[in-house]
Design an enzyme around this catalytic site. Structure first.
Site, PDB file in Angstrom:
ATOM      1  N   LYS A  35      27.381   3.061 -45.943  1.00  0.00           N
ATOM      2  CA  LYS A  35      28.092   1.892 -46.505  1.00  0.00           C
ATOM      3  C   LYS A  35      27.118   1.063 -47.319  1.00  0.00           C
ATOM      4  CE  LYS A  35      26.028  -1.391 -43.817  1.00  0.00           C
ATOM      5  NZ  LYS A  35      25.006  -2.282 -44.360  1.00  0.00           N
ATOM      6  N   PRO A  59      19.347   7.939 -46.189  1.00  0.00           N
ATOM      7  CA  PRO A  59      17.996   7.549 -45.804  1.00  0.00           C
ATOM      8  C   PRO A  59      17.984   6.645 -44.560  1.00  0.00           C
ATOM      9  CG  PRO A  59      18.579   6.627 -47.962  1.00  0.00           C
ATOM     10  CD  PRO A  59      19.691   7.533 -47.563  1.00  0.00           C
ATOM     11  N   GLY A 117      16.644   3.668 -41.986  1.00  0.00           N
ATOM     12  CA  GLY A 117      16.090   2.308 -42.095  1.00  0.00           C
ATOM     13  C   GLY A 117      16.300   1.724 -43.475  1.00  0.00           C
ATOM     14  N   LEU A 149      21.909   1.040 -44.971  1.00  0.00           N
ATOM     15  CA  LEU A 149      23.118   1.777 -45.368  1.00  0.00           C
ATOM     16  C   LEU A 149      23.947   2.210 -44.162  1.00  0.00           C
ATOM     17  CD1 LEU A 149      21.392   4.033 -48.056  1.00  0.00           C
ATOM     18  CD2 LEU A 149      22.790   1.993 -48.463  1.00  0.00           C
ATOM     19  N   ASP A 207      27.418  -2.620 -36.561  1.00  0.00           N
ATOM     20  CA  ASP A 207      28.027  -1.957 -37.730  1.00  0.00           C
ATOM     21  C   ASP A 207      28.834  -0.713 -37.348  1.00  0.00           C
ATOM     22  OD1 ASP A 207      26.815  -3.796 -39.354  1.00  0.00           O
ATOM     23  OD2 ASP A 207      25.255  -2.443 -40.098  1.00  0.00           O
TER      24      ASP A 207
HETATM   25  O1  C5P Z   1      23.845  -4.680 -33.507  1.00  0.00           O
HETATM   26  P1  C5P Z   1      22.619  -4.028 -34.034  1.00  0.00           P
HETATM   27  O2  C5P Z   1      21.942  -3.158 -33.006  1.00  0.00           O
HETATM   28  O3  C5P Z   1      22.810  -3.321 -35.329  1.00  0.00           O
HETATM   29  O4  C5P Z   1      21.616  -5.212 -34.351  1.00  0.00           O
HETATM   30  C1  C5P Z   1      20.233  -5.008 -34.503  1.00  0.00           C
HETATM   31  C2  C5P Z   1      19.528  -6.351 -34.458  1.00  0.00           C
HETATM   32  O5  C5P Z   1      19.803  -7.099 -35.658  1.00  0.00           O
HETATM   33  C3  C5P Z   1      19.943  -7.275 -33.331  1.00  0.00           C
HETATM   34  O6  C5P Z   1      19.210  -7.014 -32.170  1.00  0.00           O
HETATM   35  C4  C5P Z   1      19.614  -8.646 -33.891  1.00  0.00           C
HETATM   36  O7  C5P Z   1      18.227  -8.896 -33.806  1.00  0.00           O
HETATM   37  C5  C5P Z   1      19.943  -8.485 -35.375  1.00  0.00           C
HETATM   38  N1  C5P Z   1      21.330  -8.896 -35.678  1.00  0.00           N
HETATM   39  C6  C5P Z   1      21.663 -10.252 -35.705  1.00  0.00           C
HETATM   40  N2  C5P Z   1      22.950 -10.625 -35.973  1.00  0.00           N
HETATM   41  C7  C5P Z   1      23.892  -9.705 -36.262  1.00  0.00           C
HETATM   42  C8  C5P Z   1      23.579  -8.320 -36.244  1.00  0.00           C
HETATM   43  C9  C5P Z   1      22.282  -7.961 -35.963  1.00  0.00           C
HETATM   44  O8  C5P Z   1      20.821 -11.115 -35.471  1.00  0.00           O
HETATM   45  N3  C5P Z   1      25.112 -10.114 -36.537  1.00  0.00           N
END
Ligand code: C5P
Length: 307
Positions: free
Chosen positions: A9, A94, A96, A99, A136
């Site tokens: 995405k 890719p 990190g 996407l 996501d």
């Molecule tokens: O939910 P996900 O594992 O993708 O999130 C990774 C990290 O990104 C979270 O631990 C947080 O530090 C940050 N994050 C955030 N607010 C969001 C989504 C992610 O602070 N809405």
């Protein structure tokens, strides 16, 4: 054997509204699936073993991979502990990169194993399991164009577009950005500007729901492509600065932005021909800067059982 396609995405809009009591950020986003996709194959083993192999040796295939987490979660919820599967992941998205490649792979595991193991969970139940895996992942289940609120997991539909818009995606293969790092930096730099309280958040959600460029997505009224993480990540990531500068030299894009927490950046075009032409025109400069590029059409769906 079963094969599931897991598309990437881009963010047409990523607005950081404020902080939540759980420490996550409250977001207002529009996410868009594109036709750059991983492929996940499943073979039923019924031996209580869940295993994953991948054609990219730089990716962990252990318990920390979202595909493994998704498989373990689904099996635990089903209560059928004897279920087993052998999975093979072909990476095209890719890693990190901003996407949602890992999130889409996790969504593909939920959808694929639900079918392979004959569990019969509804899309709604799969989306709520997806939210446990990552912010996501729910979007990646149905994909297409969607509004994403909360920490990203609360989805609302958008009128479907009938236009063949396309994106030229660029990324430095040697650079990746950690999502937690990007949000932490955002908090450090912008917390004084964050909105406070549910009423302020809801007003911004309402503005985005009614944004003219989403009624539906079309070239005649292109999205401005806002990403609040862009300025924060670009300040410390030269690859983002170079990518945006190169895309800005193109004559025809409708708009340009970074995707997610970066470092991928993209330009939006009114059609695939203009996008392909831009990719060809920019190829020498991209090569000289060490950047990879993909000319992608927009997709109206998310993970899909391919065969
Ligand atoms: O939910 P996900 O594992 O993708 O999130 C990774 C990290 O990104 C979270 O631990 C947080 O530090 C940050 N994050 C955030 N607010 C969001 C989504 C992610 O602070 N809405």
């Amino acid at each position: 054997m079963l094969t599931v396609t897991a598309p990437a995405k881009v963010n047409l809009h990523l607005e950081v509204l404020g902080l939540r009591s759980d420490g996550f950020h409250e977001l207002a986003m529009v996410m868009q699936s594109i036709d750059l996709a991983d492929s996940l194959q499943f073979t039923n083993t019924a031996d209580a073993q869940i295993t994953l192999r991948c054609d990219d040796s730089s990716l962990s295939t252990g318990a920390d991979n979202l595909v493994m987490k998704a498989a373990e979660l689904l099996r635990a919820r089903s209560g059928f502990n004897e279920l087993g599967v052998s999975m093979y992941l072909e990476k095209r998205i890719p890693i990190g990169a901003g996407l949602a490649g890992g999130s889409s792979d996790g969504a593909a595991a939920l959808v694929g194993l639900n079918a392979l193991w004959g569990l019969g969970y509804t899309a709604e139940t799969l989306e709520s399991m997806a939210a446990e895996l990552g912010s996501d992942v729910p979007f990646c289940v149905a994909g297409g164009t969607q509004l994403c609120f909360g920490r990203g997991e609360l989805l609302e539909p958008v009128p479907p577009t009938s236009e063949g818009l396309a994106v030229l995606l660029v990324k430095d293969p040697l650079v990746s950005v950690s999502t937690p790092w990007a949000y932490q930096r955002c908090k450090e730099r912008r917390e004084q500007d964050y909105l406070q309280g549910e009423m302020a958040f809801e007003q911004r959600r309402r503005d985005l729901r009614e944004a003219p460029w989403l009624q539906p997505l079309r070239a005649g009224c292109p999205p401005p492509l806002r990403n609040d993480l862009q300025v924060v990540v670009a300040a410390e990531t030269q690859a983002v600065q170079v990518s945006l500068q190169l895309l800005q030299t193109l004559p025809t894009p409708l708009a340009i932005a970074m995707s997610g927490s970066g470092p991928s950046c993209f330009a939006l075009f009114r059609d695939q021909d203009q996008c392909d032409q831009a990719a060809a025109d920019l190829a020498p400069q991209l090569k000289a800067a060490g950047l990879r590029a993909w000319a992608c059409s927009l997709r109206s769906d998310g993970v899909r059982i391919a065969s």
